[in-house]
Write a protein that holds these residues in place. Structure first.
Motif, PDB file in Angstrom:
ATOM      1  N   CYS A   1       3.346  -3.339   3.375  1.00  0.00           N
ATOM      2  CA  CYS A   1       2.296  -4.216   2.844  1.00  0.00           C
ATOM      3  C   CYS A   1       1.613  -4.908   4.011  1.00  0.00           C
ATOM      4  CB  CYS A   1       2.876  -5.234   1.866  1.00  0.00           C
ATOM      5  SG  CYS A   1       3.996  -6.435   2.618  1.00  0.00           S
TER       6      CYS A   1
ATOM      7  N   PRO B   1      -3.274   5.128   1.484  1.00  0.00           N
ATOM      8  CA  PRO B   1      -2.718   3.873   0.998  1.00  0.00           C
ATOM      9  C   PRO B   1      -3.142   3.600  -0.446  1.00  0.00           C
ATOM     10  CG  PRO B   1      -4.661   3.420   2.306  1.00  0.00           C
ATOM     11  CD  PRO B   1      -4.461   4.909   2.335  1.00  0.00           C
TER      12      PRO B   1
ATOM     13  N   TRP C   1       0.802  -1.218   0.000  1.00  0.00           N
ATOM     14  CA  TRP C   1       0.000   0.000   0.000  1.00  0.00           C
ATOM     15  C   TRP C   1       0.837   1.270   0.000  1.00  0.00           C
ATOM     16  CZ3 TRP C   1       0.439   2.972   4.520  1.00  0.00           C
ATOM     17  CH2 TRP C   1       0.905   2.295   5.656  1.00  0.00           C
TER      18      TRP C   1
ATOM     19  N   LYS D   1      -3.866   0.861  -1.764  1.00  0.00           N
ATOM     20  CA  LYS D   1      -4.978  -0.078  -1.730  1.00  0.00           C
ATOM     21  C   LYS D   1      -5.575  -0.007  -0.321  1.00  0.00           C
ATOM     22  CE  LYS D   1      -5.242  -2.427  -5.673  1.00  0.00           C
ATOM     23  NZ  LYS D   1      -4.655  -3.697  -6.132  1.00  0.00           N
TER      24      LYS D   1
END
Lengths: 89, 501
Positions: free
Chosen positions: B111, B486, B101, B488
């Motif tokens: 991550c 982020p 992210w 994602k």
């Protein structure tokens, strides 16, 4: 005969072929659409198939908003799709 | 070795579950580009990790059939299987089903493990962002309904999972990918009621003859055409999708021709996309210059460049994440990213291997601060020049595809007010126009006011359309939605855990 696995969808056990993505299993069981959009309430189907759109999300093993297109079915997997989704209505 | 700090950072010794592991290179994305970068780097003895949010290596092009499916149906694209197996035999650490992210300009990669939300932080001298591309589609009335999916999704279901999402399908939009998808669907037993292009790709022009320079592509295209002819699949050119509606148990795909005429195809499900868009968010977040440009429908714009075009030497882009040119070019650009690192061109201190900075190691061989020996760096530079020459052939490939699949520019003005543009937050074209017409909203303010682009997909599906609509209202050129951390969505628990470290 290839090996099958048993998964639980909203508590109901179902036998499905192993080695498939969870989203493909939901398609093949005729459960699509299995969620609605939280803003409009309209039924939505999995869209991009690669983890970008989040339209395929379901709760897996107690974790919400999991992308079913990125996950392979496992024996004993517990999936919770939206209550009151179009298929249960 | 990390250049900051007083000495060498201790490495997490062979512990792939270490939360702060340090690597020479981290590769985000295990598709064609990432795989080739990994193979080149591990061959040179570099310590690397590959992080991908899918379950296995391969990305989209080499998405793998699982062992169970292969047992029943055999393998497809076995080159991908061989490449994935090759990587697994190297020393590369693999973190599958992990979502990255954030990538910082200093090579810190954040991550989390998708399955349990566990946060992980890695550091590396270099990060290669090889995150590929996603499909994009101009919204039309009904595109958010359950009767529309993407061609890529349809193909994965039919070919990888051996599942038919519907007995009958139409494949529509723009781009050469539609041919491949329709052919695969037809060969998988789906009744394809039509392949519909907005442009006229079969109307022969000089570009078609220039494609003879790419025989692999032509042979592939001929194969797809043969499949479509064999299954009697109608091919329509010059039609855009106007709307999709449900009528007594089937789906109507309503088309509009360039001249204003209309046609309707009856089917079970529509697979729709008009172009591809590079997934370059992580690279942009690292502080590199965001030089994304609006893609021509069908193929994303190609930039003529010799190298990888990243602004900082620590984070490099590779493959379709740079510009969408397909698998062959992606493999080559993954190799190029690795070679740039090995050649020392990306040495953060700016010292190249054959200048000062050499110091003899214990064996008496000269190495630079990166641990590269000048011979190896020189060899890498030679390979790099060769690879970059090879790459220049692919830029022409991209241009030719744009000439063949080139509809008249799709105008956002043709998107009716009632069309839902932002799928996640259900924002219509009318609401976006109204917000832009207020006069004081730039593109980002429109996003903030309407929430278009603020949902779970973070604008991946809609930002291009929002941008077009706002641009047409304001008359100003607008850039795409800027990436934000982020990159994602991530669970709060992952953030809290990191704070406790």
């Amino acid at each position: 005969m290839n090996s099958d696995v048993t998964i639980y969808i909203n508590g109901k056990p179902t036998t499905v072929p192993a080695g498939r993505s969870l989203v493909s299993v939901l398609w093949s069981l005729g459960l699509v659409p299995f969620r609605t959009n939280p803003v409009s309430g309209e039924a939505r189907a999995p869209f991009c198939g690669m983890g970008a759109c989040f339209e395929c999300e379901a709760e897996i093993s107690g974790c919400a908003e999991k992308r079913t297109c990125l996950v392979e079915v496992q024996d004993g997997m517990r999936i919770q799709v939206q209550e009151g989704n179009p298929h249960e209505g | 070795m990390k250049a900051e700090g007083t000495g060498e950072e201790p490495r997490a010794a062979g512990d792939s579950s270490a939360e702060h592991a340090a690597y020479d290179v981290i590769i985000v994305g295990g598709g064609p580009a990432g795989i080739h970068a990994a193979l080149r780097l591990t061959k040179a003895g570099k310590r690397i990790a590959i992080i991908d949010d899918a379950a296995d290596l391969g990305g989209q092009f080499y998405r793998r059939r699982t062992a169970a499916v292969r047992k029943e149906f055999g393998d497809i694209r076995s080159r991908g299987t061989r490449l994935a197996a090759k990587v697994k035999k190297t020393s590369a650490h693999l973190f599958m089903q992990h979502t990255v992210w954030s990538v910082s300009e200093t090579g810190v990669v954040r991550c989390f493990d998708q399955m349990n939300g566990e946060a992980k932080v890695f550091v590396a001298d270099h990060v290669i962002v090889a995150t590929g591309a996603r499909e994009e589609g101009t919204p039309f009335l009904g595109w958010t309904s359950p009767d529309v999916i993407t061609p890529g999704h349809a193909m994965h279901l039919a070919v990888i999972d051996r599942t038919m999402p519907a007995a009958r399908m139409v494949v529509a939009g723009e781009g050469p990918f539609l041919l491949a998808v329709a052919a695969h669907l037809a060969n998988s037993g789906v009744a394809v009621d039509g392949v519909v292009f907005a442009s006229r790709p079969l109307a022969l022009k000089s570009a078609h003859f220039w494609m003879l320079r790419y025989p692999q592509t032509l042979i592939q295209a001929a194969g797809y055409m043969f499949s479509l002819i064999r299954h009697r699949v109608p091919i329509l050119s010059g039609y855009s999708v106007d709307s999709v509606s449900r009528r007594s148990g089937h789906v109507d795909v309503n088309l509009r021709g360039a001249g204003g005429n209309t046609r309707t195809l009856e089917t079970g499900l529509l697979a729709y996309a008009t172009s591809f868009r590079s997934n370059n968010e992580l690279h942009a977040l690292s502080g590199a210059v965001d030089d994304s440009v609006e893609g021509t429908p069908g193929v994303a714009s190609v930039k003529r460049e010799g190298g990888n075009g990243s602004a900082t030497p620590v984070v490099l882009l590779a493959g379709d994440a740079q510009s969408v040119l397909g698998r062959q070019s992606a493999e080559l650009r993954g190799e190029i990213a690795a070679l740039r690192i090995l050649a020392g061109e990306s040495d953060r201190t700016g010292v190249s291997a054959d200048r000062t900075g050499e110091s003899p190691n214990r064996a008496g061989n000269s190495v630079d601060r990166m641990g590269n020996s000048p011979n190896r760096a020189g060899d890498a530079r030679r390979r790099l020049r060769k690879a970059e020459r090879k790459l220049s052939a692919f830029h022409r490939y991209g241009e030719l595809q744009e000439e063949i699949f080139a509809p008249a520019a799709l105008s956002a003005a043709e998107i009716p007010d009632e069309v839902i543009v932002c799928r996640c937050e259900c924002v219509s074209a009318g609401e976006i126009r109204a917000s832009a017409r207020l006069g004081w909203n730039d593109r980002n303010a429109v996003k903030g006011e309407t929430r278009a682009g603020m949902g779970l997909c973070q604008g991946r599906e809609c930002a291009h359309a929002v941008t077009k609509i706002v641009g047409e209202v304001t008359g100003q050129p607008v850039t795409l939605q800027p990436a934000r951390v982020p990159a994602k969505p991530l669970p709060i628990a992952a953030l809290l855990k990191e704070r406790d470290q």
